[in-house]
Scaffold this active site. Structure first.
Site, mmCIF file in Angstrom:
data_model
loop_
_atom_site.group_PDB
_atom_site.id
_atom_site.type_symbol
_atom_site.label_atom_id
_atom_site.label_comp_id
_atom_site.label_asym_id
_atom_site.label_seq_id
_atom_site.Cartn_x
_atom_site.Cartn_y
_atom_site.Cartn_z
ATOM 1 N N ARG A 98 87.372 -7.461 -47.713
ATOM 2 C CA ARG A 98 87.759 -6.127 -48.176
ATOM 3 C C ARG A 98 86.847 -5.055 -47.587
ATOM 4 O O ARG A 98 86.554 -4.040 -48.231
ATOM 5 C CB ARG A 98 87.754 -6.061 -49.707
ATOM 6 N N TYR A 144 101.197 -15.632 -58.288
ATOM 7 C CA TYR A 144 101.847 -14.332 -58.449
ATOM 8 C C TYR A 144 103.366 -14.468 -58.545
ATOM 9 O O TYR A 144 104.018 -13.716 -59.284
ATOM 10 C CB TYR A 144 101.487 -13.424 -57.274
ATOM 11 N N ARG A 175 95.296 6.487 -47.139
ATOM 12 C CA ARG A 175 96.274 6.045 -48.132
ATOM 13 C C ARG A 175 97.026 7.236 -48.711
ATOM 14 O O ARG A 175 98.250 7.176 -48.921
ATOM 15 C CB ARG A 175 95.575 5.270 -49.249
ATOM 16 N N ARG A 188 89.025 0.529 -50.670
ATOM 17 C CA ARG A 188 88.943 1.700 -51.542
ATOM 18 C C ARG A 188 87.547 2.302 -51.659
ATOM 19 O O ARG A 188 87.406 3.436 -52.107
ATOM 20 C CB ARG A 188 89.462 1.320 -52.940
ATOM 21 N N ASP A 235 98.432 -7.160 -47.131
ATOM 22 C CA ASP A 235 98.317 -7.622 -48.504
ATOM 23 C C ASP A 235 98.668 -9.097 -48.543
ATOM 24 O O ASP A 235 99.484 -9.561 -47.744
ATOM 25 C CB ASP A 235 99.269 -6.831 -49.415
#
Length: 359
Positions: free
Chosen positions: A33, A160, A46, A37, A83
């Site tokens: 990562r 998921y 983004r 963010r 993703d």
């Protein structure tokens, strides 16, 4: 040991050599990562894209984001910006991200008919936007460092797909495992084919190493990990292309919480095993016995300490992995959202400087 020859046009192949357990001048470093963010420039990109999904499906913006951490820190690899849920989205489960929420599937797998109808997508069609992002990122890198492609593991994707989103306990998935294990195995078989096809397509598009993220395998009961998680990651690894254009393409398998299964993980066929921060690097080295490379494993929360404390923690990790070739420095999981940039800068600088000076 197979000798890796420098890829034409690749200026820094330290990561690839370390993954193949070849001697390197220093310990290469990249961060899970690393594009994300915690970077203000990522937040700006983004916002320009309008949503996370719009960003992830725009190859040029994916390339832009993948290179952002390299402009700040002297990292030894870029990782594809994407993703892990692209595969089930391509299977028709309806991926959506609410504002401030995690991913959700509109059509989770809750009945036998839906499970039996599941099919692996053609990555060159349904996932072409990801392959275009690989090509765009390779072009933007211009040989600066290697590009790592990735996928979620068959089991992590299944979590998921059955649950419908993230979970603290994965109750729907585990209920299916206990009540109808043959249905979960069917999902995992389809996922294994899909992941292998997807990673091979990334390699063909230009990924120079690939990583399987088994993020939730460590949540399984001890007796369930190998039959429901590791066995399907091994299926993927057996089907992976090991060369592209005459060059070795190393593989990395990472199971968060995988410490109880280090020996079987290291016998999986992966070139490297990622360790989370709960693993003991010395014990991992003992089990590996030079047969696989190791990646890790600083606690991501350590980056909230002052820079000097981060530097000391980095030195301890480098020392714990020893001087034997085959260590890639990373965190034990992804960079956390509010991680201070000064701490990341101190970490990368210390790993590169300390490991070079002690070599």
């Amino acid at each position: 040991m197979e000798v890796h020859h420098r890829e034409a046009g690749l200026k820094n192949d330290t990561l690839l050599r370390a993954l193949l357990r070849e001697p390197t001048e220093y310990t290469p470093v990249w961060l899970m990562r690393q594009a994300g963010r915690y970077l203000p420039e990522y937040q700006a990109t983004r916002a320009r894209a309008g949503s996370f999904l719009a960003l992830a499906k725009t190859p040029e913006l994916c390339a832009e984001v993948a290179l952002q951490p390299l402009e700040r820190f002297p990292l030894d690899a870029a990782i594809l910006f994407s993703d892990i849920l692209t595969i089930p989205d391509a299977m028709g489960l309806g991926l959506a991200f609410g504002e401030g929420e995690g991913p959700r599937f509109e059509r989770p797998l809750r009945d036998e008919a839906a499970i039996r109808a599941l099919a692996a997508p053609d990555p060159t069609i349904e996932l072409r936007y990801v392959l275009d992002a690989v090509r765009a990122t390779r072009a933007a890198l211009a040989g600066r460092v290697p590009l790592i492609g990735f996928s979620g593991s068959p089991f992590t994707l299944a979590c998921y797909m059955v649950e419908g989103g993230g979970s603290d306990d994965w109750r729907h998935l585990k209920a299916l495992l206990l009540a109808r294990p043959e249905l979960l195995h069917h999902i995992l078989e389809v996922n294994a084919r899909a992941v292998a096809d997807y990673l091979n397509a990334q390699i063909e598009a230009g990924a120079q190493a690939v990583m399987i993220f088994d993020t939730w395998g460590g949540t399984l009961a001890h007796q369930d990990f190998e039959p429901f998680s590791l066995d399907y990651s091994k299926q993927v690894l057996r089907k992976l292309r090991t060369h592209n254009n005459g060059r070795r393409v190393p593989s990395i398998l990472f199971t968060k919480g995988g410490s109880p299964w280090l020996a079987p993980l290291m016998a999986s066929g992966s070139d490297a095993i990622g360790l989370d921060w709960t693993s003991d690097p010395r014990e991992a080295r003992r089990i590996a016995a030079g047969r696989v490379a190791l990646q890790g494993n600083l606690d991501p929360a350590a980056l909230f300490a002052a820079p000097e404390a981060v530097r000391a923690a980095a030195r301890r990790v480098v020392d714990a992995f020893g001087r034997t070739p085959g260590h890639v420095f990373n965190l034990g999981h992804g960079v956390l959202q509010k991680t201070p940039l000064d701490s990341v800068s101190a970490l990368v600088d210390e790993v590169l400087t300390y490991s070079r000076n002690r070599a």
